[in-house]
Design an enzyme around this catalytic site. Sequence first.
Site, PDB file in Angstrom:
ATOM      1  N   HIS A  48      -9.514  -3.169  -3.828  1.00 58.86           N
ATOM      2  CA  HIS A  48      -8.290  -2.765  -4.518  1.00 58.86           C
ATOM      3  C   HIS A  48      -7.517  -3.976  -5.017  1.00 58.86           C
ATOM      4  O   HIS A  48      -7.705  -5.102  -4.532  1.00 58.86           O
ATOM      5  CB  HIS A  48      -7.380  -1.957  -3.575  1.00 58.86           C
ATOM      6  CG  HIS A  48      -7.845  -0.567  -3.331  1.00 58.86           C
ATOM      7  ND1 HIS A  48      -7.756   0.433  -4.271  1.00 58.86           N
ATOM      8  CD2 HIS A  48      -8.404   0.007  -2.225  1.00 58.86           C
ATOM      9  CE1 HIS A  48      -8.246   1.556  -3.763  1.00 58.86           C
ATOM     10  NE2 HIS A  48      -8.643   1.322  -2.532  1.00 58.86           N
ATOM     11  N   HIS A  67      -6.901   4.382   1.635  1.00 56.91           N
ATOM     12  CA  HIS A  67      -6.798   3.835   2.987  1.00 56.91           C
ATOM     13  C   HIS A  67      -5.338   3.530   3.333  1.00 56.91           C
ATOM     14  O   HIS A  67      -4.882   3.825   4.442  1.00 56.91           O
ATOM     15  CB  HIS A  67      -7.636   2.559   3.111  1.00 56.91           C
ATOM     16  CG  HIS A  67      -9.098   2.819   3.315  1.00 56.91           C
ATOM     17  ND1 HIS A  67      -9.896   3.347   2.325  1.00 56.91           N
ATOM     18  CD2 HIS A  67      -9.910   2.622   4.401  1.00 56.91           C
ATOM     19  CE1 HIS A  67     -11.135   3.458   2.778  1.00 56.91           C
ATOM     20  NE2 HIS A  67     -11.176   3.026   4.021  1.00 56.91           N
TER      21      HIS A  67
END
Length: 419
Positions: A205, A154
């Site tokens: 993450h 992303h």
Amino acid sequence: MIVGEDSMEAGSGTWQGLTLVSIVTWICLSSYLRLTHKVRSLVQPWVARQVIGGVPLILEIQKHQNGVMDAFFSALSCVVSVPFYTAFLPLLFWSGHGRLARQMTLLIAFCDYLGNCIKDVVSAPRPSCPPVRRITATKDEEDNAMEYGLPSSHTLNTVCLSGYLLHYVLSFFEPEESSIQYYGFALACLLVALIAFGRIYLGMHSVVDLIAGLAIGVLTLGLWLSVNEKIDNFITSNQNVSSFWTALSFLLLFAYPTPENPTPSYEYHTAFTGVALGIVTGVQQTYSQFHHEGAPRIFSPELPVTAYIGRVMVGIPTILLVKVCSKSLAKWILPTVSNTLGIPIRSTTYIPKLKLDKAYGNGKNTDETKNSVGYSQKLCEFLNQDSFDIDTGIRFLQYAGLAWSVVDLVPSLFSYFNL
């Protein structure tokens, strides 16, 4: 003049051949030297330690979780996800901004390939859940959670695509208008920061993943800005474009590392490689008709909003129909051709029969196919596979057909309906 054109075509053919040979050489050498395993053994332990060490920071951030922020960051992640870009890019093509749409399609395909290759080479874990709370509001996020962590796709995609979009928009303004450049850059940085923070907030993450995604994204964007005009000129030049890109796409399906454990990353790579092929071949054939720089653009007198809405109403059902037809056609053709050539195949998703029918899935060892079976089995041994996953080919052709319809079939319908 003819001599000059012949020499240009010869030069183009030379670098195309060298590119393909280089990829084949890389596939052979990396397989023989087991480069993926060696790089993973060096990098993975360090990254894993950083991920574990970053858990306290994630837990501290997640202490402030609430429903509004959950919804905000989940929605923001969807807006910059691969499925969103897949839906958004056709609308961009039909708006008349063909060059921007071409470049963003190829850029996201490259980012997807690069990011997923690194993920599967390193095969580093995501933050452990629990204790981290992982929020997956959509099926796409659930699939993302099954991938490895480093780098953050992303973050990487947002840096590249927002940066290229900013570059494209600023090209319409005079260099003296520094305030527009400043605000545009600030807005792009804010978007990247929100995406990066949201990936931590959602438990997807750790900090090391974000730093890697940011660094790789900046380097990739810089590289792309230096070559994007050459790539676009090549795509629209009619110099062996379709044949070269088809061969390149086929090789890229093999030039991909084997992860420590299976993940959806290769499926995304296959889909976007097919999309890139469909876009390139379609644009190359219809550039002068629909995708040239003088094509009508949205909000212009030649393409008012009402006409654009009409394009969308015609285009969306058409590409969805083509996607279904491409998939059905591939499910019929590929097993038939593979069986005829004696190529051993299997299917994990699309063709239930190939999960059970061993004889059909591994190829019939008849007199007609005996020799081809021998050569195909040698190839399979070289690639460390007992059989080929036919789902890869089906997915590839499905998305190639979908992308081709976006830039070739659908614009032809626009012309027919005077849209």
